[in-house]
Design an enzyme around this catalytic site. Sequence first.
Site, mmCIF file in Angstrom:
data_model
loop_
_atom_site.group_PDB
_atom_site.id
_atom_site.type_symbol
_atom_site.label_atom_id
_atom_site.label_comp_id
_atom_site.label_asym_id
_atom_site.label_seq_id
_atom_site.Cartn_x
_atom_site.Cartn_y
_atom_site.Cartn_z
ATOM 1 N N GLY A 22 88.396 5.592 93.657
ATOM 2 C CA GLY A 22 89.253 5.247 92.513
ATOM 3 C C GLY A 22 88.424 5.001 91.263
ATOM 4 O O GLY A 22 87.678 4.028 91.185
ATOM 5 N N ALA A 23 88.531 5.933 90.292
ATOM 6 C CA ALA A 23 87.756 5.814 89.048
ATOM 7 C C ALA A 23 88.672 5.372 87.916
ATOM 8 O O ALA A 23 88.798 6.046 86.902
ATOM 9 C CB ALA A 23 87.111 7.167 88.722
ATOM 10 N N TYR A 25 90.713 1.773 85.805
ATOM 11 C CA TYR A 25 90.385 0.638 84.936
ATOM 12 C C TYR A 25 89.573 -0.422 85.686
ATOM 13 O O TYR A 25 88.820 -1.167 85.076
ATOM 14 C CB TYR A 25 91.665 0.003 84.385
ATOM 15 N N VAL A 103 92.003 1.770 94.236
ATOM 16 C CA VAL A 103 93.047 2.729 93.845
ATOM 17 C C VAL A 103 94.274 1.989 93.315
ATOM 18 O O VAL A 103 94.375 0.769 93.447
ATOM 19 C CB VAL A 103 93.435 3.659 95.026
ATOM 20 N N SER A 144 91.165 -3.479 94.669
ATOM 21 C CA SER A 144 92.380 -3.404 93.843
ATOM 22 C C SER A 144 93.198 -4.676 94.064
ATOM 23 O O SER A 144 93.021 -5.370 95.053
ATOM 24 C CB SER A 144 93.268 -2.225 94.251
ATOM 25 N N PHE A 182 88.834 -9.978 89.026
ATOM 26 C CA PHE A 182 89.430 -10.878 88.038
ATOM 27 C C PHE A 182 89.160 -10.410 86.614
ATOM 28 O O PHE A 182 89.323 -11.169 85.667
ATOM 29 C CB PHE A 182 88.908 -12.306 88.241
ATOM 30 N N ASN A 240 96.896 -14.839 89.078
ATOM 31 C CA ASN A 240 97.640 -14.075 88.076
ATOM 32 C C ASN A 240 99.020 -14.670 87.831
ATOM 33 O O ASN A 240 99.495 -14.709 86.697
ATOM 34 C CB ASN A 240 97.738 -12.608 88.494
ATOM 35 N N ARG A 276 94.002 -31.674 80.866
ATOM 36 C CA ARG A 276 94.637 -31.279 82.127
ATOM 37 C C ARG A 276 95.359 -29.945 81.966
ATOM 38 O O ARG A 276 95.595 -29.223 82.923
ATOM 39 C CB ARG A 276 95.644 -32.341 82.579
ATOM 40 N N CYS A 292 98.749 -5.957 86.224
ATOM 41 C CA CYS A 292 98.686 -6.949 87.311
ATOM 42 C C CYS A 292 99.804 -7.990 87.341
ATOM 43 O O CYS A 292 100.382 -8.236 88.394
ATOM 44 C CB CYS A 292 97.363 -7.690 87.241
HETATM 45 C C1 UDX Z 1 94.861 -10.001 84.096
HETATM 46 C C2 UDX Z 1 94.045 -11.241 84.511
HETATM 47 O O1 UDX Z 1 93.689 -12.000 83.356
HETATM 48 C C3 UDX Z 1 92.830 -10.813 85.289
HETATM 49 O O2 UDX Z 1 92.093 -11.952 85.723
HETATM 50 C C4 UDX Z 1 93.353 -10.018 86.457
HETATM 51 O O3 UDX Z 1 92.493 -9.813 87.454
HETATM 52 C C5 UDX Z 1 94.048 -8.767 85.969
HETATM 53 O O4 UDX Z 1 95.165 -9.191 85.209
HETATM 54 P P1 UDX Z 1 94.754 -8.199 82.143
HETATM 55 O O5 UDX Z 1 96.057 -7.717 82.689
HETATM 56 O O6 UDX Z 1 93.690 -7.201 81.867
HETATM 57 O O7 UDX Z 1 94.102 -9.268 83.147
HETATM 58 O O8 UDX Z 1 95.035 -8.967 80.767
HETATM 59 P P2 UDX Z 1 95.212 -10.483 80.285
HETATM 60 O O9 UDX Z 1 94.175 -10.793 79.291
HETATM 61 O O10 UDX Z 1 95.345 -11.423 81.416
HETATM 62 O O11 UDX Z 1 96.585 -10.399 79.485
HETATM 63 C C6 UDX Z 1 97.816 -10.111 80.124
HETATM 64 C C7 UDX Z 1 98.953 -10.147 79.125
HETATM 65 O O12 UDX Z 1 99.178 -11.456 78.668
HETATM 66 C C8 UDX Z 1 98.699 -9.302 77.860
HETATM 67 O O13 UDX Z 1 99.870 -8.587 77.538
HETATM 68 C C9 UDX Z 1 98.362 -10.338 76.802
HETATM 69 O O14 UDX Z 1 98.664 -9.909 75.501
HETATM 70 C C10 UDX Z 1 99.250 -11.489 77.239
HETATM 71 N N1 UDX Z 1 98.771 -12.814 76.776
HETATM 72 C C11 UDX Z 1 97.569 -13.303 77.189
HETATM 73 C C12 UDX Z 1 99.569 -13.561 75.926
HETATM 74 O O15 UDX Z 1 100.676 -13.147 75.545
HETATM 75 N N2 UDX Z 1 99.135 -14.795 75.524
HETATM 76 C C13 UDX Z 1 97.946 -15.329 75.920
HETATM 77 O O16 UDX Z 1 97.631 -16.461 75.520
HETATM 78 C C14 UDX Z 1 97.127 -14.545 76.779
HETATM 79 P P1 ADP Z 2 93.383 0.358 88.431
HETATM 80 O O1 ADP Z 2 93.842 -0.316 87.167
HETATM 81 O O2 ADP Z 2 93.766 -0.423 89.658
HETATM 82 O O3 ADP Z 2 91.933 0.715 88.415
HETATM 83 P P2 ADP Z 2 94.057 3.155 87.873
HETATM 84 O O4 ADP Z 2 95.398 3.837 87.982
HETATM 85 O O5 ADP Z 2 93.412 3.024 86.550
HETATM 86 O O6 ADP Z 2 94.244 1.716 88.577
HETATM 87 O O7 ADP Z 2 93.014 3.907 88.820
HETATM 88 C C1 ADP Z 2 93.222 4.252 90.159
HETATM 89 C C2 ADP Z 2 92.521 5.595 90.451
HETATM 90 O O8 ADP Z 2 92.552 5.811 91.868
HETATM 91 C C3 ADP Z 2 93.178 6.818 89.816
HETATM 92 O O9 ADP Z 2 92.231 7.514 89.028
HETATM 93 C C4 ADP Z 2 93.626 7.683 91.039
HETATM 94 O O10 ADP Z 2 93.489 9.080 90.803
HETATM 95 C C5 ADP Z 2 92.662 7.212 92.114
HETATM 96 N N1 ADP Z 2 93.118 7.435 93.506
HETATM 97 C C6 ADP Z 2 94.315 7.111 94.037
HETATM 98 N N2 ADP Z 2 94.357 7.424 95.360
HETATM 99 C C7 ADP Z 2 93.137 7.954 95.670
HETATM 100 C C8 ADP Z 2 92.538 8.468 96.884
HETATM 101 N N3 ADP Z 2 93.207 8.460 98.030
HETATM 102 N N4 ADP Z 2 91.271 8.954 96.816
HETATM 103 C C9 ADP Z 2 90.579 8.937 95.647
HETATM 104 N N5 ADP Z 2 91.080 8.454 94.480
HETATM 105 C C10 ADP Z 2 92.334 7.974 94.484
#
Ligand code: UDX
Ligand code: ADP
Length: 489
Positions: A22-23, A25, A103, A144, A182, A240, A276, A292
């Site tokens: 999985g390449a 985010y 993935v 993931s 995280f 989360n 707190r 997430c």
């Molecule tokens: C989140 C978690 O932070 C991370 O630890 C986890 O593993 C993956 O999910 P991410 O989804 O990348 O990360 O973004 P995050 O910075 O958490 O923001 C989530 C959403 O909350 C965004 O839409 C952001 O704009 C919003 N947000 C965040 C607010 O509206 N207010 C805040 O104070 C903080």
């Molecule tokens: P995340 O945010 O969890 O990283 P993404 O959708 O950005 O999710 O990336 C997941 C990647 O995993 C995609 O590029 C997708 O093509 C790849 N993927 C899904 N299933 C498989 C698999 N069975 N083998 C290899 N790559 C896979």
Amino acid sequence: MKNLFKYKNLMGKKIKNICCIGAGYVGGPTMAVIAYKCPHLNVNVIDISEERIKSWNNKNADEIPIYEPGLSELIKKCRGKNLFFSNDIKKHIAEADMIFISVNTPTKTKGIGAGKASDLKWVESSARQIAMHANGFTIVVEKSTLPVKTAEVIKSILDAAQENYQNKSNSGKFSVLSNPEFLSEGTAINDLINPDRVLIGGEDEDSIEALSQIYNNWVPKEKILKTNIWSSELAKLTSNAFLAQRISSINSISALCEATGADIREVSRAIGSDSRIGSKFLESGPGFGGSCFKKDILNLVYLSEYFGLPEVASFWNEVVKINTWHQHRIAELITKKLFGTLSAKKIAILGFSFKSNTNDTRESAAIQICKDLMDEGAFLCIHDPKVSKGQIAKDLNCEPKNNNLESITIQEKAYSGVWQSAIDIKTALKNADAAVILTEWEEYSQINWYQLANTMRSPAWVFDSRSIINRKNVVDAGLNFWRVGDGVT
Ligand code: UDX
Ligand code: ADP
């Protein structure tokens, strides 16, 4: 007995080759940081998508598929040395001592648990690929965001394979670990380099130690928390859910501020100063997005229902409900302020990604708000510095109007579902009845309203859902101004 057997398999074996399935985010940035911090390791990132891998291998490291500050610099440093992107799944699984599964696990759209449970088909197919091609003892790490008990699914697929191939000398033997991610998009590289904690859940102490040693190349030992596998999986979902709950709490209070004359920024500062409670994650916005939060809470809801805990399920479900309500609320108040109708009005949408510094739009509040505004008959001109027109079209489930803005007739504008993408802020604002800021991109906080107000159609509005605009600049330019949670007018 089983653990002893695994221990025997890992003894003396040094982890040298790492593979990540999985390449995306998560996989891309995480492996780039591991490769950077561990030059002694070989890191191969594999994906089924040829297009994705091609894009990761783009000669110009600034054109990789994911926009994340600091990522392209790491790619320039490590790619071709100890970091490789490939579609050769079989080869790299066979060579790997440790395999990360990264993935996608979107929410199921049909069948049992539809709308709540995660679709594990990609995780399952990864486990099957590992079962088929792995060679010798292999540590499998779930990375993931996964529902609790996923490790069990992976383990049963791998164990079944082990039995099938037990007579083959090179058949895989496996230990499954949970090592939830995280990282937060937009700050992923910093989050990975300076994590608050690294969580490793598992049964086999040697495998836990092997993974812990990799992180220990840059993360202090006391920040590496070792737990059982279920605690690790549940801690990820719950972290989360707690973060998302803070945003739903503050967003619900923003509505009360607007009604009572309070100001959410002041309220937020005051409550955040209580040690707190803490000051982070208390900014009211257009509603949380990202891949997430919603998915993890819905998994928690599903899990609670499954274990006969409806009260727990409904408690967490409310966090998602408030989020959706808040997005509709913003679209509705825009409509009300524009005399109750958006028909044939042009609205500039500034920002489409779910937050700044990422090109990710998954669950972005902008999607729901734009759909609501288009349903009201608005003509949207959407600008985002990093999100492509194609991605916006996919998210809105409708193609943009490609013709000239001016050539679109009033009748066409009155149709719902009409939008266009703007190459710059100026184009977006030209003749617009309103500008709606949905993502906190730095460039939006620097807009010169004095210069651009005249190009809008009077009486024009600026709606700031991210609190990044200076009220005085907008009002002095002769524009009407609304911002989230601001009841002080
Ligand atoms: C989140 C978690 O932070 C991370 O630890 C986890 O593993 C993956 O999910 P991410 O989804 O990348 O990360 O973004 P995050 O910075 O958490 O923001 C989530 C959403 O909350 C965004 O839409 C952001 O704009 C919003 N947000 C965040 C607010 O509206 N207010 C805040 O104070 C903080
Ligand atoms: P995340 O945010 O969890 O990283 P993404 O959708 O950005 O999710 O990336 C997941 C990647 O995993 C995609 O590029 C997708 O093509 C790849 N993927 C899904 N299933 C498989 C698999 N069975 N083998 C290899 N790559 C896979």
